[in-house]
Design a protein around this motif. Sequence first.
Motif, PDB file in Angstrom:
ATOM      1  N   GLY A 137       0.806  -1.223   0.000  1.00  0.00           N
ATOM      2  CA  GLY A 137       0.000   0.000   0.000  1.00  0.00           C
ATOM      3  C   GLY A 137       0.833   1.265   0.000  1.00  0.00           C
ATOM      4  O   GLY A 137       0.368   2.319  -0.412  1.00  0.00           O
ATOM      5  N   ALA A 138       2.072   1.172   0.451  1.00  0.00           N
ATOM      6  CA  ALA A 138       2.962   2.341   0.502  1.00  0.00           C
ATOM      7  C   ALA A 138       3.431   2.694  -0.911  1.00  0.00           C
ATOM      8  O   ALA A 138       3.276   1.918  -1.848  1.00  0.00           O
ATOM      9  CB  ALA A 138       4.163   2.038   1.396  1.00  0.00           C
ATOM     10  N   TYR A 139       4.029   3.867  -1.030  1.00  0.00           N
ATOM     11  CA  TYR A 139       4.570   4.258  -2.334  1.00  0.00           C
ATOM     12  C   TYR A 139       5.726   3.331  -2.710  1.00  0.00           C
ATOM     13  O   TYR A 139       6.552   2.979  -1.859  1.00  0.00           O
ATOM     14  CB  TYR A 139       5.057   5.710  -2.296  1.00  0.00           C
ATOM     15  CG  TYR A 139       3.935   6.711  -2.182  1.00  0.00           C
ATOM     16  CD1 TYR A 139       2.903   6.741  -3.114  1.00  0.00           C
ATOM     17  CD2 TYR A 139       3.905   7.632  -1.140  1.00  0.00           C
ATOM     18  CE1 TYR A 139       1.871   7.660  -3.013  1.00  0.00           C
ATOM     19  CE2 TYR A 139       2.877   8.557  -1.033  1.00  0.00           C
ATOM     20  CZ  TYR A 139       1.863   8.564  -1.973  1.00  0.00           C
ATOM     21  OH  TYR A 139       0.842   9.477  -1.865  1.00  0.00           O
ATOM     22  N   PRO A 140       5.821   2.930  -3.983  1.00  0.00           N
ATOM     23  CA  PRO A 140       6.857   1.988  -4.390  1.00  0.00           C
ATOM     24  C   PRO A 140       8.275   2.564  -4.345  1.00  0.00           C
ATOM     25  O   PRO A 140       9.239   1.800  -4.321  1.00  0.00           O
ATOM     26  CB  PRO A 140       6.465   1.600  -5.817  1.00  0.00           C
ATOM     27  CG  PRO A 140       5.601   2.713  -6.292  1.00  0.00           C
ATOM     28  CD  PRO A 140       4.919   3.272  -5.081  1.00  0.00           C
ATOM     29  N   ASP A 141       8.398   3.873  -4.286  1.00  0.00           N
ATOM     30  CA  ASP A 141       9.732   4.476  -4.208  1.00  0.00           C
ATOM     31  C   ASP A 141      10.090   4.875  -2.770  1.00  0.00           C
ATOM     32  O   ASP A 141      11.064   5.571  -2.530  1.00  0.00           O
ATOM     33  CB  ASP A 141       9.849   5.684  -5.147  1.00  0.00           C
ATOM     34  CG  ASP A 141       8.843   6.787  -4.835  1.00  0.00           C
ATOM     35  OD1 ASP A 141       7.891   6.558  -4.048  1.00  0.00           O
ATOM     36  OD2 ASP A 141       8.995   7.888  -5.392  1.00  0.00           O
ATOM     37  N   THR A 151      -4.641   9.668   8.042  1.00  0.00           N
ATOM     38  CA  THR A 151      -4.357  11.099   7.934  1.00  0.00           C
ATOM     39  C   THR A 151      -4.715  11.545   6.516  1.00  0.00           C
ATOM     40  O   THR A 151      -5.023  10.709   5.657  1.00  0.00           O
ATOM     41  CB  THR A 151      -2.859  11.377   8.164  1.00  0.00           C
ATOM     42  OG1 THR A 151      -2.117  10.723   7.118  1.00  0.00           O
ATOM     43  CG2 THR A 151      -2.376  10.879   9.527  1.00  0.00           C
ATOM     44  N   LYS A 152      -4.621  12.822   6.268  1.00  0.00           N
ATOM     45  CA  LYS A 152      -4.867  13.327   4.914  1.00  0.00           C
ATOM     46  C   LYS A 152      -3.875  12.682   3.934  1.00  0.00           C
ATOM     47  O   LYS A 152      -4.257  12.249   2.839  1.00  0.00           O
ATOM     48  CB  LYS A 152      -4.733  14.853   4.908  1.00  0.00           C
ATOM     49  CG  LYS A 152      -5.127  15.496   3.606  1.00  0.00           C
ATOM     50  CD  LYS A 152      -5.080  17.023   3.705  1.00  0.00           C
ATOM     51  CE  LYS A 152      -5.477  17.637   2.377  1.00  0.00           C
ATOM     52  NZ  LYS A 152      -5.441  19.097   2.426  1.00  0.00           N
ATOM     53  N   ALA A 153      -2.605  12.583   4.339  1.00  0.00           N
ATOM     54  CA  ALA A 153      -1.572  11.991   3.467  1.00  0.00           C
ATOM     55  C   ALA A 153      -1.829  10.501   3.232  1.00  0.00           C
ATOM     56  O   ALA A 153      -1.679  10.015   2.111  1.00  0.00           O
ATOM     57  CB  ALA A 153      -0.186  12.200   4.070  1.00  0.00           C
ATOM     58  N   SER A 154      -2.231   9.787   4.280  1.00  0.00           N
ATOM     59  CA  SER A 154      -2.464   8.348   4.098  1.00  0.00           C
ATOM     60  C   SER A 154      -3.707   8.101   3.243  1.00  0.00           C
ATOM     61  O   SER A 154      -3.738   7.158   2.449  1.00  0.00           O
ATOM     62  CB  SER A 154      -2.553   7.618   5.430  1.00  0.00           C
ATOM     63  OG  SER A 154      -3.720   7.945   6.134  1.00  0.00           O
ATOM     64  N   ALA A 174      -5.699   6.109  -1.844  1.00  0.00           N
ATOM     65  CA  ALA A 174      -6.446   6.353  -3.087  1.00  0.00           C
ATOM     66  C   ALA A 174      -5.566   6.062  -4.304  1.00  0.00           C
ATOM     67  O   ALA A 174      -6.024   5.465  -5.286  1.00  0.00           O
ATOM     68  CB  ALA A 174      -6.955   7.798  -3.125  1.00  0.00           C
ATOM     69  N   ILE A 175      -4.311   6.467  -4.231  1.00  0.00           N
ATOM     70  CA  ILE A 175      -3.379   6.192  -5.331  1.00  0.00           C
ATOM     71  C   ILE A 175      -3.120   4.683  -5.419  1.00  0.00           C
ATOM     72  O   ILE A 175      -3.122   4.098  -6.507  1.00  0.00           O
ATOM     73  CB  ILE A 175      -2.072   6.985  -5.160  1.00  0.00           C
ATOM     74  CG1 ILE A 175      -2.349   8.488  -5.349  1.00  0.00           C
ATOM     75  CG2 ILE A 175      -0.999   6.499  -6.132  1.00  0.00           C
ATOM     76  CD1 ILE A 175      -1.203   9.392  -4.945  1.00  0.00           C
ATOM     77  N   ALA A 176      -2.916   4.039  -4.274  1.00  0.00           N
ATOM     78  CA  ALA A 176      -2.669   2.588  -4.248  1.00  0.00           C
ATOM     79  C   ALA A 176      -3.822   1.830  -4.906  1.00  0.00           C
ATOM     80  O   ALA A 176      -3.601   0.819  -5.583  1.00  0.00           O
ATOM     81  CB  ALA A 176      -2.454   2.117  -2.813  1.00  0.00           C
TER      82      ALA A 176
END
Length: 167
Positions: free
Chosen positions: A81-85, A136-139, A144-146
């Motif tokens: 779920g985290a960003y791949p980079d 959080t707003k960031a999570s 949503a991107i994930a």
Amino acid sequence: MMKLLITYSSKTGNTKKLAEGIWEGFKEEATICPISEVESIEAYDAILVGYWVDKGGPNEEAANFLKTIKGKKVGIFATLGAYPDSEHAWKSLVNGENLVKENNEVVGKYICQGPVDPRLLERFKALPAGNPHAITKASKRRHAIAAMHPNETDLKAAMILFKERLA
């Protein structure tokens, strides 16, 4: 002709989708199946192993499987779920690689996002502020991107990486 096994552990379908995308480039020479259906790895020259990231590494089923591989070319692919980079994503791949690198030739690693299990997101909502998994707003943005991955670009990039490395 090289004999290739593409195998995976998938909880919500993300890693299975990535495995199937990789398999598209190897149909003639590859067998694809979940780790739970692998009977023997002896006949294969190379094995691509996919997992969903759990606690910063391969989920238990995939970790146990990776430890059994000896004398093969091995590729690792994963979803999270985290960003791949992110540092977390990279460490999650390295933690998988560490399970096979001593007794095998690691040919490549690939990771991409996938939707987070909805039941896990529900649990995250109950966490107190300050918890690394609290919503959080960031999570919310990251989740949503994930949810848009793995997409066709992810599938093709993973397939190309392993096609080049196993050529």
